[in-house]
Design a protein around this motif. Structure first.
Motif, PDB file in Angstrom:
ATOM      1  N   PRO A  73       0.833  -1.211   0.000  1.00  0.00           N
ATOM      2  CA  PRO A  73       0.000   0.000   0.000  1.00  0.00           C
ATOM      3  C   PRO A  73       0.866   1.260   0.000  1.00  0.00           C
ATOM      4  O   PRO A  73       1.966   1.294   0.553  1.00  0.00           O
ATOM      5  CB  PRO A  73      -0.812  -0.137   1.292  1.00  0.00           C
ATOM      6  CG  PRO A  73      -0.968  -1.622   1.448  1.00  0.00           C
ATOM      7  CD  PRO A  73       0.351  -2.194   0.990  1.00  0.00           C
ATOM      8  N   ARG A  75       1.087   4.109   1.448  1.00  0.00           N
ATOM      9  CA  ARG A  75       1.607   4.792   2.636  1.00  0.00           C
ATOM     10  C   ARG A  75       2.930   4.197   3.111  1.00  0.00           C
ATOM     11  O   ARG A  75       3.673   4.843   3.861  1.00  0.00           O
ATOM     12  CB  ARG A  75       0.578   4.741   3.766  1.00  0.00           C
ATOM     13  CG  ARG A  75       0.270   3.342   4.280  1.00  0.00           C
ATOM     14  CD  ARG A  75      -0.748   3.359   5.404  1.00  0.00           C
ATOM     15  NE  ARG A  75      -1.119   2.016   5.817  1.00  0.00           N
ATOM     16  CZ  ARG A  75      -0.412   1.271   6.660  1.00  0.00           C
ATOM     17  NH1 ARG A  75       0.710   1.768   7.189  1.00  0.00           N
ATOM     18  NH2 ARG A  75      -0.806   0.064   7.001  1.00  0.00           N
ATOM     19  N   TRP A 166      -8.182  -1.497  -0.340  1.00  0.00           N
ATOM     20  CA  TRP A 166      -7.471  -0.479   0.433  1.00  0.00           C
ATOM     21  C   TRP A 166      -7.200   0.781  -0.381  1.00  0.00           C
ATOM     22  O   TRP A 166      -7.081   1.882   0.182  1.00  0.00           O
ATOM     23  CB  TRP A 166      -6.151  -1.028   0.975  1.00  0.00           C
ATOM     24  CG  TRP A 166      -5.133  -1.453  -0.053  1.00  0.00           C
ATOM     25  CD1 TRP A 166      -4.909  -2.718  -0.517  1.00  0.00           C
ATOM     26  CD2 TRP A 166      -4.206  -0.603  -0.765  1.00  0.00           C
ATOM     27  NE1 TRP A 166      -3.911  -2.716  -1.474  1.00  0.00           N
ATOM     28  CE2 TRP A 166      -3.459  -1.438  -1.635  1.00  0.00           C
ATOM     29  CE3 TRP A 166      -3.940   0.769  -0.743  1.00  0.00           C
ATOM     30  CZ2 TRP A 166      -2.468  -0.931  -2.475  1.00  0.00           C
ATOM     31  CZ3 TRP A 166      -2.959   1.265  -1.587  1.00  0.00           C
ATOM     32  CH2 TRP A 166      -2.232   0.424  -2.433  1.00  0.00           C
ATOM     33  N   LYS A 171      -6.212   7.331   3.656  1.00  0.00           N
ATOM     34  CA  LYS A 171      -5.112   7.095   4.604  1.00  0.00           C
ATOM     35  C   LYS A 171      -4.166   6.002   4.125  1.00  0.00           C
ATOM     36  O   LYS A 171      -3.015   5.934   4.564  1.00  0.00           O
ATOM     37  CB  LYS A 171      -5.675   6.722   5.977  1.00  0.00           C
ATOM     38  CG  LYS A 171      -6.388   5.383   6.031  1.00  0.00           C
ATOM     39  CD  LYS A 171      -6.884   5.066   7.435  1.00  0.00           C
ATOM     40  CE  LYS A 171      -7.551   3.701   7.489  1.00  0.00           C
ATOM     41  NZ  LYS A 171      -8.028   3.368   8.856  1.00  0.00           N
ATOM     42  N   GLU A 172      -4.624   5.146   3.233  1.00  0.00           N
ATOM     43  CA  GLU A 172      -3.790   4.065   2.711  1.00  0.00           C
ATOM     44  C   GLU A 172      -3.124   4.419   1.383  1.00  0.00           C
ATOM     45  O   GLU A 172      -1.967   4.066   1.149  1.00  0.00           O
ATOM     46  CB  GLU A 172      -4.632   2.793   2.522  1.00  0.00           C
ATOM     47  CG  GLU A 172      -5.175   2.207   3.811  1.00  0.00           C
ATOM     48  CD  GLU A 172      -4.080   1.567   4.657  1.00  0.00           C
ATOM     49  OE1 GLU A 172      -3.072   1.123   4.107  1.00  0.00           O
ATOM     50  OE2 GLU A 172      -4.253   1.531   5.892  1.00  0.00           O
ATOM     51  N   GLU A 218     -10.351  -7.827   4.142  1.00  0.00           N
ATOM     52  CA  GLU A 218      -9.839  -7.132   2.974  1.00  0.00           C
ATOM     53  C   GLU A 218     -10.079  -7.924   1.681  1.00  0.00           C
ATOM     54  O   GLU A 218     -10.217  -9.139   1.695  1.00  0.00           O
ATOM     55  CB  GLU A 218      -8.342  -6.844   3.149  1.00  0.00           C
ATOM     56  CG  GLU A 218      -8.064  -5.763   4.185  1.00  0.00           C
ATOM     57  CD  GLU A 218      -8.754  -4.448   3.850  1.00  0.00           C
ATOM     58  OE1 GLU A 218      -8.688  -3.997   2.700  1.00  0.00           O
ATOM     59  OE2 GLU A 218      -9.376  -3.870   4.762  1.00  0.00           O
TER      60      GLU A 218
END
Length: 383
Positions: A73, A75, A166, A171-172, A218
């Motif tokens: 991901p 982030r 995601w 935020k991801e 997920e």
């Protein structure tokens, strides 16, 4: 390339794609790291890899690993890429390079202090042979001056309200999604073909599903699972499903790009049409082995991907004869081959033959300008 060992970080949709391409290139993969050790073990077994890493520190401490691939991901891209460079590893990172331009600028600066390390971003789309042919036609003057560019990148894997991953979470993945996830591939491709910079943008974005229904657990990218209502919960979404962007280029040319992840029937379709002062070019990724060439005073042409018909600079990126189609997995192979051939050559002062951290940074700067333009509903100059 046989002497380079790779640590693979990420076992979701794109991680195994990296693994397959690396195997085809002939680079040794020492092991893989998933979201937890159980996933690492499953991925190592499924992909036939010798080691399942427990954490990032174990990869970076492994003397058999000279390079890492990051397919996590978004982030996590910045901290992992930074740690890998600081540990003396070559880095090939999925896009976007980071969540903000401040982070990507820091990575560019850090890479400059590591003169014997290669730092690349996986903008693999530029390695379609006919996309490279379009670049060659521009470079040798057959296209002429670029007058204007039109294109799109559209998908349908987030078409339903119940489609979830995601990537839809700010935020991801970051505040932008469709633009950042697929639009940057188009922007990088057109930069590479035209040699032009985008100097200003005017954007209008839309979140088609401000509330999505998330599964209790997920879902892997492109998995397309169908779940019942009692297996779902609502979640607020702020990232873009669709975007339309006007572009100004450094030579005065104009452009239009639209992106969508909610267009039914378009599975993964990137398209461009470049109007040059001598001819026009059009190509799309779902028909990657043919390119339309438009003329004013003679019949138009359709060029089929064939090593005997393309510019000599493109031939090294074609592995099969004409009529033996090449596609998405082959672009990954060619991107990685360029990256590891550069490392094997050992001359890190030579111009990079792969998408660099600096080019990854450029796309993030563009994304931030696009987001600012949408929020302020005006043209934004690109720094």
């Amino acid at each position: 390339m046989q002497n380079i060992g790779v640590g693979m970080i990420g076992a979701g949709f794109i991680g195994p794609v990296h693994v397959e391409a690396l195997k085809r290139v002939g680079v040794k993969i020492r092991g893989i790291l998933g979201v937890d050790h159980a996933e690492s073990l499953r991925a190592a077994a499924a992909l036939g890899l010798p080691k399942a890493y427990a954490n990032l520190e174990e990869i970076l401490a492994d003397p058999e690993v000279q390079a890492v691939h990051i397919a996590t991901p978004n982030r996590l891209h910045f901290p992992m890429a930074k740690a890998a460079l600081e540990a003396g590893k070559h880095v090939l990172c999925e896009k976007p390079l980071s969540m903000t331009s401040a982070e990507s600028a820091e990575l560019v600066a850090l890479a400059k202090t590591k003169p014997n390390l290669a730092a690349g971003v996986n903008y693999n789309v530029r390695y379609y042979p006919l996309a490279l042919q379009a670049k060659a036609l521009r470079q040798n003057g057959e296209l002429g001056e670029v007058l204007h560019v039109t294109g799109s990148y559209v998908q349908d894997w987030l078409f339903y309200q119940t489609d979830y991953n995601w990537r839809v979470l700010a935020k991801e993945g970051g505040e932008l999604r469709a633009v950042s996830d697929i639009g940057t591939h188009w922007l990088d491709l057109l930069h590479n073909i035209t040699g032009l910079e985008v100097t200003a943008v005017c954007a209008d974005l839309a979140t088609v599903w401000p509330i999505r229904k998330r599964p209790l657990g997920e879902v892997e990218t492109y998995s397309g699972k169908v779940l019942t209502e009692d297996q779902l919960e609502p979640v607020e979404i702020s990232t873009d499903d669709y975007g339309a962007i006007l572009l100004r280029f450094s030579n005065g040319a104009k452009g239009v790009l639209y992106v969508s992840q909610v267009t039914a029937g378009r599975k993964n379709c990137l398209r461009f049409e470049i109007a040059g002062s001598k001819e026009a070019l059009a190509w799309e990724s779902e028909k990657p082995n043919e390119m339309w060439i438009g003329h004013r005073n003679e019949p138009n042409q359709v060029l089929l991907r064939d090593p005997g018909l393309v510019d000599p600079s493109v031939k090294p990126y074609i592995a099969f004869p004409g009529g033996h189609n090449e596609g998405f997995p082959d672009t990954m192979k060619q991107c990685f081959r360029s990256f590891y051939s550069y490392i094997a050559a050992g001359d890190f002062t030579a111009p990079a033959t792969f998408p660099t951290f600096a080019e990854g940074h450029r796309e993030i700067v563009l994304c931030e300008a696009i987001l600012q333009s949408h929020r302020e509903q005006r043209w934004i100059e690109v720094a």
